[in-house]
Design an enzyme around this catalytic site. Structure first.
Site, short mmCIF file in Angstrom:
data_model
loop_
_atom_site.label_atom_id
_atom_site.label_comp_id
_atom_site.label_asym_id
_atom_site.label_seq_id
_atom_site.Cartn_x
_atom_site.Cartn_y
_atom_site.Cartn_z
N GLY A 131 -15.79 31.28 18.26
CA GLY A 131 -15.11 31.42 19.54
C GLY A 131 -15.83 32.42 20.42
O GLY A 131 -16.75 33.12 19.98
N GLN A 132 -15.39 32.53 21.69
CA GLN A 132 -16.11 33.43 22.60
C GLN A 132 -16.04 34.89 22.15
O GLN A 132 -17.04 35.61 22.19
CB GLN A 132 -15.64 33.27 24.04
CG GLN A 132 -14.23 33.73 24.34
CD GLN A 132 -13.98 33.87 25.84
OE1 GLN A 132 -14.89 34.10 26.64
NE2 GLN A 132 -12.73 33.69 26.25
N ALA B 45 -7.57 32.04 16.68
CA ALA B 45 -6.23 31.78 17.23
C ALA B 45 -6.17 30.37 17.80
O ALA B 45 -7.20 29.76 18.10
CB ALA B 45 -5.88 32.79 18.32
N TYR B 46 -4.96 29.88 17.97
CA TYR B 46 -4.72 28.67 18.74
C TYR B 46 -4.50 29.15 20.17
O TYR B 46 -3.55 29.88 20.45
CB TYR B 46 -3.47 27.95 18.22
CG TYR B 46 -3.17 26.64 18.91
CD1 TYR B 46 -3.43 25.43 18.28
CD2 TYR B 46 -2.63 26.61 20.20
CE1 TYR B 46 -3.16 24.22 18.91
CE2 TYR B 46 -2.37 25.41 20.84
CZ TYR B 46 -2.63 24.22 20.18
OH TYR B 46 -2.37 23.02 20.82
N THR B 47 -5.37 28.75 21.11
CA THR B 47 -5.35 29.35 22.45
C THR B 47 -5.09 28.38 23.59
O THR B 47 -5.10 28.79 24.75
CB THR B 47 -6.69 30.06 22.71
OG1 THR B 47 -7.77 29.13 22.58
CG2 THR B 47 -6.90 31.22 21.74
N THR C 112 -2.07 39.05 22.97
CA THR C 112 -2.16 38.58 24.35
C THR C 112 -1.11 39.20 25.27
O THR C 112 -0.02 39.60 24.83
CB THR C 112 -2.00 37.05 24.39
OG1 THR C 112 -1.95 36.58 25.73
CG2 THR C 112 -0.72 36.61 23.68
N ASP C 113 -1.44 39.24 26.56
CA ASP C 113 -0.48 39.65 27.58
C ASP C 113 0.66 38.65 27.71
O ASP C 113 1.71 38.96 28.28
CB ASP C 113 -1.18 39.82 28.94
CG ASP C 113 -1.91 38.56 29.39
OD1 ASP C 113 -2.48 37.85 28.53
OD2 ASP C 113 -1.95 38.28 30.61
N TYR D 107 2.90 29.29 23.36
CA TYR D 107 1.74 30.09 22.96
C TYR D 107 2.13 31.55 22.82
O TYR D 107 1.87 32.19 21.79
CB TYR D 107 0.62 29.92 23.97
CG TYR D 107 -0.49 30.95 23.83
CD1 TYR D 107 -1.37 30.90 22.75
CD2 TYR D 107 -0.64 31.97 24.76
CE1 TYR D 107 -2.37 31.86 22.60
CE2 TYR D 107 -1.64 32.92 24.63
CZ TYR D 107 -2.51 32.86 23.54
OH TYR D 107 -3.49 33.80 23.40
N LYS E 38 2.25 33.88 19.35
CA LYS E 38 1.46 35.11 19.21
C LYS E 38 2.38 36.31 18.92
O LYS E 38 2.03 37.18 18.12
CB LYS E 38 0.64 35.36 20.47
CG LYS E 38 -0.49 34.35 20.69
CD LYS E 38 -1.58 34.45 19.63
CE LYS E 38 -2.44 35.68 19.80
NZ LYS E 38 -3.55 35.73 18.81
#
Length: 286
Positions: A11-12, A62-64, A103-104, A127, A131
């Protein structure tokens, strides 16, 4: 030498962690993808840890897909919540400190103030809920953890807003970008560097926020990308105050980063400066 496991290596963020690891030679870092460490497969995770020992595990997997998660609820929960629960249990058993990226989107976006770590969570999409459940499992099962919330990640790697704008701008596609949401674009390279600094300094366990400084809308972000892309001056950019998405998004999800800056003695760079630095490198590539 302390051993560090990184999940989600393709991933990135995983790729940025690989770049950043070159500056932290005091660690032996092992990068794994889902063929080896699949958060959706408890058996595969347990098997891998049974053969390996690590001081730290950085969970960048993660599932994003925020919109797809609305219908693909089970997979999102299996990876972001149940998979994280199993990972926390394994880390407890193996004596491994877990650094988990969140995550936010665990917030509802209704606050006019920047979110601090102790603010009440209230996700408004699947999502975000998955998380948050992952965070709760970690807090329940594992004391030696860092939960690191971030926002609007982008980088030179993979599928993200920056690369989408560059791609469609080059094709001459009209870019209709929303002004409805406000947050902070965060350079994944900056996040990767902070994660390794966290391993070096090992501050008090718990939840931390990291994002670049400042706030903007997605339209502002796109405009800044194009401003730093001389070859895309002719790109067509238009505002929209109603861009339909399948999943609801927080209206304002800016993260307060004072806690992590104090703990690590770092200063988060502004999102505009960080973006400009990254794009300067992209523009000078052959």
């Amino acid at each position: 030498m302390k051993r560090v496991l990184v999940t989600g290596a393709n991933g990135q963020l995983g790729r940025c962690l690989k770049d950043a690891s070159l500056e932290f030679s005091e660690f032996e870092v092992i990068f794994t993808d889902r063929t080896v460490m699949d958060l959706g497969s408890p058996i595969k995770m347990a098997d891998y840890f049974s053969k390996n020992n690590f001081d730290f595990c950085i969970n960048a997997a993660a599932y994003t897909n925020v919109d797809k998660a609305e219908t693909d609820t089970k997979e999102a929960r299996d990876i972001n919540a149940e998979g994280v629960k199993k990972l926390a249990e394994i880390c407890l058993e193996k004596g491994t400190t877990l650094i988990h990226i969140s995550t936010d989107y665990v917030f509802d976006g209704e606050s006019l103030e920047d979110y601090v770590e102790t603010d009440a969570t209230n996700p408004i999409n699947v999502y975000g809920a998955s998380k948050l459940k992952g965070e709760q499992y970690i807090e329940q099962y594992l004391k030696t953890h860092y939960i690191l919330r971030t926002s609007w990640l982008y980088s030179q790697y993979g599928h993200n807003f920056l690369n989408t704008i560059l791609k469609h701008g080059a094709l001459g596609t009209e870019l209709k970008i929303t002004t409805e949401q406000t947050g902070t674009p965060t350079n994944a390279n900056d996040l990767a560097n902070v994660i390794f600094k966290m391993l070096v300094r090992t501050p008090e366990y718990g939840i931390y926020h990291f994002a670049n400084k400042g706030a903007c809308t997605w339209y502002d972000f796109a405009k800044e990308i194009l401003a730093n892309s001389p070859q895309l001056k002719a790109a067509k950019l238009a505002k929209t105050d109603h861009y339909p998405t399948f999943a609801a998004r927080p209206e304002r999800s800016v993260l307060n980063t004072k806690k992590i800056e104090k703990a690590l003695n770092v200063v988060a760079p502004s999102w505009t400066i960080s973006l400009k630095g990254l794009m300067k490198g992209l523009n000078t590539q052959p």
